[in-house]
Design an enzyme around this catalytic site. Structure first.
Site, PDB file in Angstrom:
ATOM      1  N   HIS A 271       2.318   0.470 -10.142  1.00 23.28           N
ATOM      2  CA  HIS A 271       3.718   0.879 -10.013  1.00 23.28           C
ATOM      3  C   HIS A 271       4.039   1.429  -8.631  1.00 23.28           C
ATOM      4  O   HIS A 271       5.025   2.150  -8.470  1.00 23.28           O
ATOM      5  CB  HIS A 271       4.109   1.888 -11.098  1.00 23.28           C
ATOM      6  CG  HIS A 271       3.987   1.330 -12.486  1.00 23.28           C
ATOM      7  ND1 HIS A 271       4.696   0.228 -12.911  1.00 23.28           N
ATOM      8  CD2 HIS A 271       3.232   1.716 -13.532  1.00 23.28           C
ATOM      9  CE1 HIS A 271       4.384  -0.032 -14.163  1.00 23.28           C
ATOM     10  NE2 HIS A 271       3.486   0.846 -14.563  1.00 23.28           N
ATOM     11  N   ASP A 276       1.774  -3.748  -6.731  1.00 22.86           N
ATOM     12  CA  ASP A 276       2.348  -4.699  -7.689  1.00 22.86           C
ATOM     13  C   ASP A 276       2.551  -6.067  -7.055  1.00 22.86           C
ATOM     14  O   ASP A 276       2.406  -7.098  -7.724  1.00 22.86           O
ATOM     15  CB  ASP A 276       3.666  -4.158  -8.243  1.00 22.86           C
ATOM     16  CG  ASP A 276       3.451  -3.012  -9.223  1.00 22.86           C
ATOM     17  OD1 ASP A 276       2.290  -2.757  -9.592  1.00 22.86           O
ATOM     18  OD2 ASP A 276       4.442  -2.369  -9.613  1.00 22.86           O
TER      19      ASP A 276
END
Length: 315
Positions: A271, A276
């Site tokens: 996150h 990501d």
């Protein structure tokens, strides 16, 4: 021609160059004047780039070098940029693949688009009331300056620090740009990566519902129109086509679950935008291979900002 076969060649390159793959992190932005419009600032119409060129794109057909200064309508827009090695990606070397088509034919495949995998973190979940606070992107072609990431000052409190770990104190600093200050730097980065005559295909997981609408609203707030050759594809609906060993649909196709499914190692904190992005790059390779998804099919699944309700002006 499958996307996987193209990606494999690139991930082979990424594996071999992971120690010297550069990332551009925006550290400090000094703006003397914010431009009135960027629509007329195109690659062949802009004034010459000035000051030091950090690194030159090594791709055939790529645009001009990415510089740390750009003259916009005769006015200077400058930033201080650091290029550094992403040594934390060393663990991803285990994902060694190669381009089978190139191996057999000896002919390099042409990319039909510049494919940029991106991710954002935000101050909350309302695209109208919240702001982008972190932006990261990786050009799948790899090479020098193939990644770009920066924190962004949202000029408001961050309400969901528990999700990504980004706090107000990290953003409310003079060396963190606002989105309006970031746009000319981001556009210059994209233009430096874009191949002649090819569109830019932005890839994000849950992009249609989250990343792209946020991006649209940020551009609109800054009164800047997105380039017309930007296309977007969302990997979330694509992943919903996957089935398990019993032929049943997967219970979850979140990026984390897909990472676990494909046994992709996690380095750094989940996150966070660049982590990501790196995960999605590898998921995209595995996903398109498993579904035998070709490049034309991926392009058929793409959409433009004008296709989304978020792109329509508010009444």
């Amino acid at each position: 021609m499958s996307l996987s076969s193209i990606c494999c060649g690139n991930f082979h390159l990424l594996r071999n160059s992971i120690g010297n793959t550069c990332s551009i992190r925006l550290l400090k932005y000094h703006s003397r004047s914010i431009y009135k419009t960027l629509l007329s600032i195109r690659r062949h119409q802009s004034r010459p780039l000035s000051t030091t060129v950090l690194a030159r794109s090594t791709r055939k057909g790529s645009k001009q070098s990415f510089s740390n200064s750009r003259h916009v309508h005769g006015e200077s827009v400058q930033s201080s940029i650091e290029v550094f090695k992403q040594l934390e990606l060393e663990q991803l070397k285990s994902l060694h693949t190669y381009n089978a088509e190139e191996k057999i034919s000896g002919v390099k495949t042409e990319w039909p688009a510049t494919i940029l995998v991106f991710d954002i973190e935000t101050s909350g979940f309302s695209r109208r009331d919240d702001r982008i606070i972190e932006f990261a992107v990786r050009d799948l072609m790899g090479g020098k300056n193939s990644t770009f990431q920066t924190l962004i000052n949202p000029d408001r409190d961050v309400r969901n620090t528990y999700v990504h770990g980004i706090s107000n104190s990290m953003l409310c600093r003079p060396d963190v740009p606002r989105f309006g200050e970031l746009i000319p730097i981001l556009l210059q980065y994209v233009w430096s990566r874009q191949m002649d005559g090819k569109p830019v295909l932005w890839v994000a997981h849950n992009g249609r519902s989250f990343d792209v609408p946020f991006l649209i609203f940020e551009f609109r707030r800054c009164k800047v129109e997105m380039p017309g050759d930007w296309l977007f594809v969302d990997t979330l609906p694509i992943a919903r086509q996957l089935v398990d060993s019993k032929g049943s649909k997967l219970s979850s196709v979140s990026l984390e679950k897909l990472r676990e499914r494909y046994e992709i190692p996690l380095t750094g904190s989940a996150h966070r935008a660049m982590q990501d992005v790196t995960t999605l790059c590898y998921v995209l390779q595995k996903l398109t291979f498993e579904l035998k998804l070709t490049v034309p099919q991926l392009l058929e699944k793409s959409f433009r900002p004008s296709d989304l309700p978020a792109s329509r002006p508010e009444k």
